[in-house]
Design a protein around this motif. Structure first.
Motif, PDB file in Angstrom:
ATOM      1  N   GLN A 111       0.831  -1.211   0.000  1.00 23.80           N
ATOM      2  CA  GLN A 111       0.000   0.000   0.000  1.00 23.80           C
ATOM      3  C   GLN A 111       0.866   1.262   0.000  1.00 23.80           C
ATOM      4  N   ILE A 112       1.947   1.231   0.756  1.00 19.74           N
ATOM      5  CA  ILE A 112       2.862   2.371   0.794  1.00 19.74           C
ATOM      6  C   ILE A 112       3.503   2.573  -0.579  1.00 19.74           C
ATOM      7  N   ILE A 113       3.930   1.489  -1.197  1.00 15.91           N
ATOM      8  CA  ILE A 113       4.554   1.565  -2.531  1.00 15.91           C
ATOM      9  C   ILE A 113       3.576   2.172  -3.535  1.00 15.91           C
ATOM     10  N   ILE A 114       2.345   1.694  -3.525  1.00 15.46           N
ATOM     11  CA  ILE A 114       1.333   2.218  -4.455  1.00 15.46           C
ATOM     12  C   ILE A 114       1.111   3.707  -4.197  1.00 15.46           C
ATOM     13  N   GLY A 115       1.034   4.093  -2.938  1.00 21.29           N
ATOM     14  CA  GLY A 115       0.851   5.509  -2.598  1.00 21.29           C
ATOM     15  C   GLY A 115       2.001   6.369  -3.103  1.00 21.29           C
ATOM     16  N   ILE A 116       3.217   5.910  -2.886  1.00 22.28           N
ATOM     17  CA  ILE A 116       4.397   6.656  -3.357  1.00 22.28           C
ATOM     18  C   ILE A 116       4.370   6.744  -4.878  1.00 22.28           C
ATOM     19  N   ARG A 117       4.110   5.621  -5.521  1.00 23.95           N
ATOM     20  CA  ARG A 117       4.087   5.564  -6.987  1.00 23.95           C
ATOM     21  C   ARG A 117       3.042   6.511  -7.565  1.00 23.95           C
ATOM     22  N   ASN A 118       1.924   6.690  -6.839  1.00 26.36           N
ATOM     23  CA  ASN A 118       0.846   7.573  -7.288  1.00 26.36           C
ATOM     24  C   ASN A 118       1.017   9.010  -6.815  1.00 26.36           C
ATOM     25  N   GLY A 119       2.169   9.314  -6.206  1.00 26.70           N
ATOM     26  CA  GLY A 119       2.449  10.688  -5.780  1.00 26.70           C
ATOM     27  C   GLY A 119       1.635  11.166  -4.601  1.00 26.70           C
ATOM     28  N   SER A 121       0.626  12.089  -0.750  1.00 27.06           N
ATOM     29  CA  SER A 121       1.320  12.683   0.390  1.00 27.06           C
ATOM     30  C   SER A 121       1.392  11.671   1.525  1.00 27.06           C
ATOM     31  N   LEU A 122       2.206  11.975   2.506  1.00 23.48           N
ATOM     32  CA  LEU A 122       2.310  11.118   3.689  1.00 23.48           C
ATOM     33  C   LEU A 122       0.943  10.971   4.359  1.00 23.48           C
ATOM     34  N   ASP A 123       0.220  12.079   4.506  1.00 24.73           N
ATOM     35  CA  ASP A 123      -1.106  12.030   5.133  1.00 24.73           C
ATOM     36  C   ASP A 123      -2.061  11.152   4.327  1.00 24.73           C
ATOM     37  N   ASP A 124      -2.028  11.278   2.996  1.00 30.42           N
ATOM     38  CA  ASP A 124      -2.904  10.464   2.150  1.00 30.42           C
ATOM     39  C   ASP A 124      -2.565   8.980   2.261  1.00 30.42           C
TER      40      ASP A 124
END
Length: 141
Positions: A111-119, A121-124
């Motif tokens: 989930q963290i990887i997908i979030g980073i890949r999708n740009g 934010s830390l909060d998101d």
């Protein structure tokens, strides 16, 4: 610059590695690299404001840069995500600090990887983690 990591590993497996060809990581250099990126980031007026944004005590972040304390994986992730490092850079930085990189077969890390890949934010990313019943990167925020 010395041999690339993959080359070093191949030489180790073959038993032909030469320590003189290895450019070992200096954590002080990596810490300085992060400090310079924070100082150059126009989103933060001060190191203290950046630390607070990462939910890190400003004195702890100062100690980290002065080589007094380490940051755990989550706090280092918070720093790197807030600095908008891309996934490859985050993986490299975690490894350079001797911390396990994000592992795509771990559900939370995925989930963290997908979030980073999708740009995101830390909060998101933390919102997504909470929605999926995983520990957020910054649990107290």
């Amino acid at each position: 610059m010395g041999a690339q990591t993959d080359e070093i590993l191949k030489e180790i497996k073959k038993g032909t590695v030469n320590e003189n060809n290895v450019d070992f990581i200096d954590e002080n250099t990596v810490r300085q690299e992060i400090r310079e990126k924070i100082n150059a980031d126009t989103d933060y007026d001060s190191m203290s404001k950046f630390a607070i944004e990462c939910s890190i005590n400003p004195s702890h972040l100062s100690d980290f840069f002065n080589n007094g304390k380490n940051l755990g994986r989550n706090k280092l992730l918070a720093v790197l995500i807030n600095l908008k490092y891309d996934l490859e850079s985050i993986q490299s930085m975690l490894s350079r600090f001797g911390i396990s990189p994000l592992y795509a077969r771990n559900r939370r890390d995925y989930q963290i990887i997908i979030g980073i890949r999708n740009g995101k934010s830390l909060d998101d990313i933390d919102v997504i983690l909470r929605q999926k019943n995983f520990e957020p990167i910054i649990p107290n925020k």
